[in-house]
Design an enzyme around this catalytic site. Structure first.
Site, PDB file in Angstrom:
ATOM      1  N   PHE A 225       0.820  -1.225   0.000  1.00 59.67           N
ATOM      2  CA  PHE A 225       0.000   0.000   0.000  1.00 59.67           C
ATOM      3  C   PHE A 225       0.848   1.267   0.000  1.00 59.67           C
ATOM      4  CE2 PHE A 225      -2.147  -3.253   2.745  1.00 59.67           C
ATOM      5  CZ  PHE A 225      -2.957  -3.760   1.751  1.00 59.67           C
ATOM      6  N   ARG A 307       1.846  15.283  -6.318  1.00 53.64           N
ATOM      7  CA  ARG A 307       0.615  14.610  -6.755  1.00 53.64           C
ATOM      8  C   ARG A 307      -0.616  15.271  -6.132  1.00 53.64           C
ATOM      9  NH1 ARG A 307      -1.245  10.189  -9.610  1.00 53.64           N
ATOM     10  NH2 ARG A 307       0.880   9.716 -10.282  1.00 53.64           N
ATOM     11  N   THR A 438       4.989  10.962 -11.494  1.00 55.87           N
ATOM     12  CA  THR A 438       5.130  12.366 -11.894  1.00 55.87           C
ATOM     13  C   THR A 438       6.604  12.742 -12.042  1.00 55.87           C
ATOM     14  OG1 THR A 438       5.034  13.092  -9.592  1.00 55.87           O
ATOM     15  CG2 THR A 438       2.959  13.003 -10.808  1.00 55.87           C
ATOM     16  N   GLU A 708      -4.557   2.561  -7.291  1.00 58.70           N
ATOM     17  CA  GLU A 708      -4.880   3.664  -6.394  1.00 58.70           C
ATOM     18  C   GLU A 708      -6.230   4.345  -6.624  1.00 58.70           C
ATOM     19  OE1 GLU A 708      -1.018   5.234  -7.607  1.00 58.70           O
ATOM     20  OE2 GLU A 708      -0.764   5.908  -5.555  1.00 58.70           O
TER      21      GLU A 708
END
Lengths: 760, 160
Positions: A225, A307, A438, A708
Site C-alpha cells: 500500500f 501529486r 510524476t 490507487e
C-alpha cells in the site's frame, strides 16, 4: 482477459506460501534483530550502554553507527535519515539494534540497553512546525488563469479550512528482511520491499559496496500500500549491517507495535481554500494552500505533495485555479507513500468545496458537482488536456441511472421526515486520477523472458507481487503474446540480479510498465520463433499465428514446443529482455506546466449512509461503483482492487484515527486502539461495475491501471455522511471533521461546545 | 530458559511432545518449533485474526494462547485442511481460489480456519451469519466482498 485465480492462490490457501520471515525460520540459523527505540521526540544521544544486553545469554551483538562500513545516511530522495542516529528525530526511532539467537532474546536484550540522552525541543504537530517555520521544501505552485481577479469578480465567494488525517498502512505482514552472506563477498537480501532496486542501492551504500555485490529478491509481500516503497529499505540495511558484522544470516521482522511506531503513515494535510462561484454553483476561481506533514525526514514527501497539487482539481474544471503547497518538518515518524500518494487528500478538498458551495447556494450537491465536471476539450490547471473527458460524464449519467439515485434521494427525504433521531444521506462523487510517476524518468521497466526446450516459459520483471495480482496479470500478458496457455507460463520472484535499475511498484503503474516490458520481450521471442514455425508449417512467416499452445499456418498446426525445439536446434537465443518507457511524458516543475500523466482513470461512486443523531454512530448501507479499468487484463483482480481500495478509503475517512500523545509518542499502536474497517464496516449492498467500451490505446492490451484510483471513490461515503448531518441541521454548509468518526459526526450535528469543559 | 514444561499437542493428526518455555505462544510454537509457517501473526494481541487455528474444534487466537495451555489439545491449522492422503484441497480452500477470496494471502489462513468452524456448525449460513462469523478477522486487501462470496461458494459445495 484472464479469469484464473491469483497466481499464488494455491500456496496461500495451503499455508505453503513463503513470506520473508517464514524463509528465515525455515533455514533456522539466522540471528534475529530487535530495535532499541528512543523515548523522546528529539534528543541528542550521549551514551549507549550495551553491557547489560551483551550480558544476556544468546545476545550476539548490539549494532551501532560504529558497525556501518559505508554511509550511515539513507533516504529515497535526500539522504537525511540516519540509520543509527546520534540525534533522535522522533519518538520511537531506532537508536541501535540488538542481535540474538532468537526474537525473544533480542527483545530482552533491547530492553536491557541503556541510552543517555539530552532532550531537545521538539515539533510534535503540523501546526507547531508551521508556526516555527520548519519545512523540508520550498513552496511548490501550479496556477492557471488570474485567480485573484476571478475571485474578486465572482458573484459568490467562499472560504474554508480542512485537515486531512494520517493513516496507518497496517499491511498485515509487518516490515521484514532476511540477509545472508553469499560466501563470495556479496549479500542476498530477501525483503518485503516494493522497491527492490532502491533497497539494493541502500544496502550497497550502507555496506560501502558496489551494487553488483548486493542482490535483493522479493518473492511476495504481505500487503504494501506504499508503506514498503521507501521504508522497507532501512530494515534491510540494518539486517545487512548485522550480517556484515557477524558473518551470520540476520533476520528482522518488526512486530506490529514496532512497525507502527517506527514507520511513517499517510501524510496529514492542512488545506486552506477560497473559492468563487456563479449562482448556478459553477466554480470560477479556486485558490488553495496545502501543507503536508512530512515528519522527520523528506522521504517521498516532495513527490507526494506534487501529486496533491495535480489532483486538487478533483474531477472538476475551474478556469482560474492556483495551488501552493509545502512540506513541513516535524519530530514525528517520517510520513511516506500510501495508496493515492497525496491525491486522496487533495481530492477530499475538492469535494469539500463542491459540497460547501452547493449547500451555501441551496443547490443539490450532485447538481453542482455535475455542472463542474470536466468536459471534452478541457485542460487541467497544469495544462494537460483531459483526454477521454467524456467518460466522466458518461460514468456520471450511467451511475445515476443504475443506482436509481433520484428515486433514492426522494425516498431518503421521506424517510428522514419520518425519523427524528436517525437520518440517512446519499452522495455521488467522481474520480479522475492521473496515471504515471510524476517524476518522468521513473516511467520505465524491464523484463526477462526465457523459453525452455519443452516449450515452458519463465518470466521475470521489475514489479513486485504484494497481493495486487501483478504476476497474475503479467502471466496473462506473456501467455497471450506468445500464444501459449497460461499454465505454460510461470512468473517468478523479482530479483535485482536479473532485472536491474527498476522503479518501485507504485503509482498504480505495475502492470502498465512491467506488462509492456514483458510483452516486448515476448514479442521479440515470437519474432525469433516465426521463421522456424514457418518452416515447419510450410508457409510464409507473416502467415504464422501463435495461439493456444500451437503455431498455426497454411491450415496446419504444430505444437509450440516443437517450434521451440526447431529454433533451439538451429541455435536461436531463447532468452529475451524487454524494456518499456512510457512515451510523451513531460513536466516543467518551475513553470507548473506539462503532461505528467499518460492517461487518466475515471470513476464514480454512490454511497448511502444512516446516522444515529444521539451518538453519531453511522452505518454504510449501500454502495454503487462504476469504474474505468480500460479493457481489463483480469476482471476479478480488478474488482478486488476496486473493492479493497474503496474499503481502505472508507477506513481513512470514517474510522481510522492516528493519535500521538504529548511526548510525540504514537498512542494508536495496534489494532486494539486503531480501528480498521472490518467486515461490519462494509456495506451489505456493494455493487461494482466497470465501464464498457473503455479501451486505452496506449496501454498493454487496452487495460488501465487500477491500484490507487478506487481509494478516492470512498469520498462518496464522507459526502453522504455530510448529507445525513445536513438532514439534522437544515440548510447551509456542514463542517465535518476528517476522519468522520462517530465522535466527529456527533459534533458536526450538535456543534462543538464553545467553551472548554470546566476543570474539576 | 528455565522452567520448561513438557507439552504434548496433537497438530493436524500428528502428536508432538516438546519441552516448552511457559511464555511461548501457541503461534510461535507452531511456527518456530514445528515449522508450520501457514499460521501467520499480524497484530499479536488478538484483534486481527490472522493467527486463528482450531483448538479442540473451536476457533482460537494462537497468538493469545500459550503453547502450554494447549497441552493435550488437538490443534488444526491451515496445513491440516487438505486431504492428508490424496492431497486434494478442502472445498473451503478451493472456494477461496475460485471466488478470488484472497490477495496478499497473509490473512487467508485465519479466514479459512474461521470458515471451517462456521460451516461445520452452520452448513447453510445466511450472508448476515457469514459476516457475523468473519467479523473478528481483518483483511487489508480485499474489501471482504470476495471473502463472503468464497464462504457462500464453499457452503454450497459442502452441501453438495
Amino acid at each position: 482477459m484472464t479469469d484464473r485465480g491469483h497466481a499464488s492462490a494455491v500456496a496461500h490457501v495451503t499455508g505453503e506460501a513463503l513470506f520473508v520471515h517464514d524463509q528465515a525460520q525455515r533455514d533456522g540459523n539466522a540471528l534475529y534483530g530487535w530495535p532499541v527505540q528512543a523515548a523522546h521526540a528529539h534528543a541528542r544521544v550521549l551514551h549507549i550502554d550495551e553491557g547489560p544486553a551483551l550480558a544476556l545469554p544468546g545476545v550476539r551483538a548490539v549494532l551501532t553507527a560504529a558497525d556501518v562500513p559505508g554511509t550511515n545516511w539513507i533516504g529515497p530522495a535526500r539522504h537525511d535519515e540516519a540509520l543509527f542516529p546520534d540525534e533522535v528525530q522522533y519518538h520511537g526511532q531506532p537508536v541501535c539494534w540488538v542481535l540474538a539467537d532468537d526474537e525473544a532474546t533480542a527483545r530482552a536484550g533491547a530492553a536491557a540497553v541503556r541510552i543517555d540522552c539530552e532532550v531537545l525541543p521538539a515539533l510534535r504537530s503540523l501546526d507547531a512546525a508551521i508556526a516555527a517555520g520548519s519545512f523540508h521544501t520550498a513552496p511548490q505552485a501550479i496556477a492557471a488563469g488570474d485567480v485573484a481577479a476571478a475571485l474578486a469578480a465572482a458573484p459568490h465567494r467562499f472560504a474554508g479550512e480542512l485537515r486531512l488525517p494520517a493513516q496507518e498502512h497496517f499491511y498485515l505482514e509487518t516490515q521484514a528482511a532476511y540477509v545472508r552472506p553469499d560466501g563470495e563477498g556479496g549479500y542476498h537480501v530477501l525483503a518485503a520491499t516494493q522497491h527492490p532496486a532502491e533497497t539494493q542501492a541502500t544496502v550497497a551504500h550502507v555496506l560501502g559496496l558496489p551494487a553488483h555485490r548486493v542482490t535483493v529478491e522479493v518473492v511476495r509481500i504481505g500487503g504494501g500500500f506504499g508503506g514498503k516503497e521507501s521504508q522497507a529499505s532501512g530494515v534491510a540495511a540494518v539486517a545487512a549491517v548485522g550480517c556484515a558484522r557477524t558473518g551470520r544470516p540476520v533476520a528482522i521482522r518488526l512486530d506490529r507495535q514496532r512497525d507502527a511506531t517506527i514507520t511513517g503513515k499517510r501524510h496529514p494535510f492542512l488545506a486552506k481554500w477560497r473559492a468563487g462561484a456563479g449562482p448556478d454553483g459553477r466554480l470560477v476561481a479556486f485558490d488553495v494552500e496545502l501543507c503536508g506533514d512530512g515528519g522527520s525526514s523528506l522521504d517521498l514527501s516532495k513527490a507526494i505533495l506534487a501529486r496533491a497539487l495535480f489532483h486538487v482539481d478533483g474531477a472538476y474544471a475551474v478556469p482560474a485555479l492556483r495551488v501552493v503547497g509545502r512540506v513541513a518538518r516535524t519530530n514525528l515518524p517520517s510520513n511516506t507513500a500510501f495508496r493515492g500518494f497525496g491525491a486522496p487528500q487533495a481530492a477530499a478538498v475538492a469535494e469539500e468545496v463542491q459540497d460547501h458551495v452547493a449547500r451555501a447556494l441551496g443547490l443539490p450537491p450532485e447538481t453542482v458537482r455535475e455542472r463542474n465536471l470536466y468536459r471534452p476539450g478541457d485542460r487541467t490547471h497544469y495544462g494537460q488536456p483531459v483526454r477521454d473527458a467524456e467518460r466522466i460524464g458518461r460514468i456520471w449519467r450511467e451511475l445515476l441511472a443504475s443506482s436509481r439515485f433520484a428515486e433514492r434521494r426522494a425516498a431518503i427525504a421521506a424517510w428522514n421526515g419520518a425519523h427524528a433521531h436517525h437520518k440517512r444521506g446519499i452522495a455521488i462523487t467522481p474520480v479522475k486520477f492521473g496515471i504515471g510517476f510524476t517524476t518522468t524518468f521513473l516511467n520505465q521497466a524491464g523484463a526477462h523472458v526465457l523459453v525452455y526446450r519443452d516449450g515452458s516459459v519463465l518470466g521475470r520483471h521489475g514489479g513486485t507481487e504484494m497481493g495486487q495480482g501483478l504476476h497474475t496479470k503479467i502471466l496473462a500478458v506473456a501467455a497471450r503474446t506468445l500464444g501459449v496457455p497460461e499454465s505454460g507460463v510461470r512468473i517468478v520472484s523479482t530479483r535485482t540480479d536479473q532485472v536491474p535499475n527498476t522503479s518501485a511498484t507504485a503509482a498504480s503503474s505495475g502492470s502498465d510498465l512491467n506488462g509492456a516490458a514483458v510483452a516486448a520481450a515476448a514479442r521479440e521471442l515470437r519474432q525469433r520463433l516465426l521463421p522456424h514455425a514457418a518452416a515447419l508449417l510450410g508457409c510464409a512467416p507473416e502467415a504464422v499465428e501463435f495461439a493456444a499452445g500451437s503455431a498455426l499456418g497454411a491450415g496446419r498446426a504444430v505444437p509450440f514446443a516443437a517450434v521451440v525445439e526447431a529454433a533451439f536446434l538451429a541455435r536461436t537465443s531463447l532468452a529475451a529482455t524487454g524494456f518499456h518507457a512510457t512515451p510523451g511524458l513531460h513536466f516543467d516543475a518551475a513553470a507548473g506546466r506539462g503532461e505528467p500523466f499518460g492517461y487518466f482513470v475515471f470513476g464514480a461512486a454512490v454511497s448511502e449512509v444512516e446516522v444515529d443523531g444521539c451518538t453519531g454512530q453511522h452505518r454504510l448501507l449501500a454502495v454503487d461503483v462504476l469504474h474505468d479499468v480500460g479493457d481489463s487484463l483480469a476482471p476479478a483482480i480488478d474488482r478486488g482492487q476496486i473493492e479493497g481500495g474503496f474499503v481502505q478509503g472508507v477506513g481513512w475517512l470514517t474510522c481510522e484515527e492516528v493519535r500521538f500523545g504529548p511526548a510525540g509518542e504514537l498512542l494508536t499502536r495496534n489494532a486494539s486502539t486503531y480501528k480498521l474497517p472490518g467486515i461490519g464496516e462494509c456495506p451489505a449492498g456493494f455493487r461494482v461495475a466497470t465501464l464498457e467500451r473503455a479501451t486505452e490505446p496506449g496501454a498493454v492490451f487496452g487495460s488501465k491501471a487500477v491500484g490507487e484510483p478506487p481509494f478516492l471513490l470512498a469520498l462518496s461515503v464522507r459526502e453522504a455522511l455530510r448529507d445525513a448531518v445536513a438532514a439534522f441541521r437544515g440548510p447551509g454548509p456542514v463542517a465535518l471533521d476528517c476522519p468522520a468518526t462517530p465522535e466527529a459526526v456527533y459534533w458536526a450535528i450538535h456543534g462543538r461546545p464553545d467553551a472548554e469543559p470546566p476543570a474539576d | 530458559m528455565t522452567n520448561r514444561q513438557r507439552t504434548t499437542i496433537l497438530v493436524n493428526g500428528t502428536r508432538y511432545e516438546r519441552e516448552v518455555e511457559p511464555r511461548l505462544s501457541l503461534a510461535d510454537f507452531l511456527r518456530h518449533e514445528l515449522h508450520l509457517g501457514g499460521t501467520h501473526v499480524g497484530c499479536e494481541h488478538g484483534i486481527c485474526g490472522v493467527c486463528t487455528v482450531l483448538i479442540d474444534g473451536r476457533s482460537a487466537r494462537s497468538c493469545l494462547t500459550l503453547a502450554v495451555q494447549a497441552d493435550g489439545a488437538e490443534i488444526t491449522t491451515v496445513e491440516g485442511l487438505r486431504d492428508a492422503e490424496t492431497g486434494q484441497l478442502h472445498p473451503i480452500q478451493q472456494a477461496f481460489i475460485d471466488a478470488h477470496g484472497l490477495q496478499c494471502g497473509f490473512c487467508t489462513p485465519g479466514f479459512l480456519m474461521t470458515t471451517l468452524e462456521l460451516l461445520r456448525d452452520n452448513p447453510q449460513p445466511s450472508d448476515d451469519e457469514i459476516r457475523e462469523a468473519l467479523g473478528g478477522n481483518l483483511c487489508r486487501c480485499t474489501g471482504y466482498q470476495s471473502i463472503v462470496e468464497s464462504v457462500r461458494l464453499a457452503a454450497s459445495r459442502l452441501r453438495g
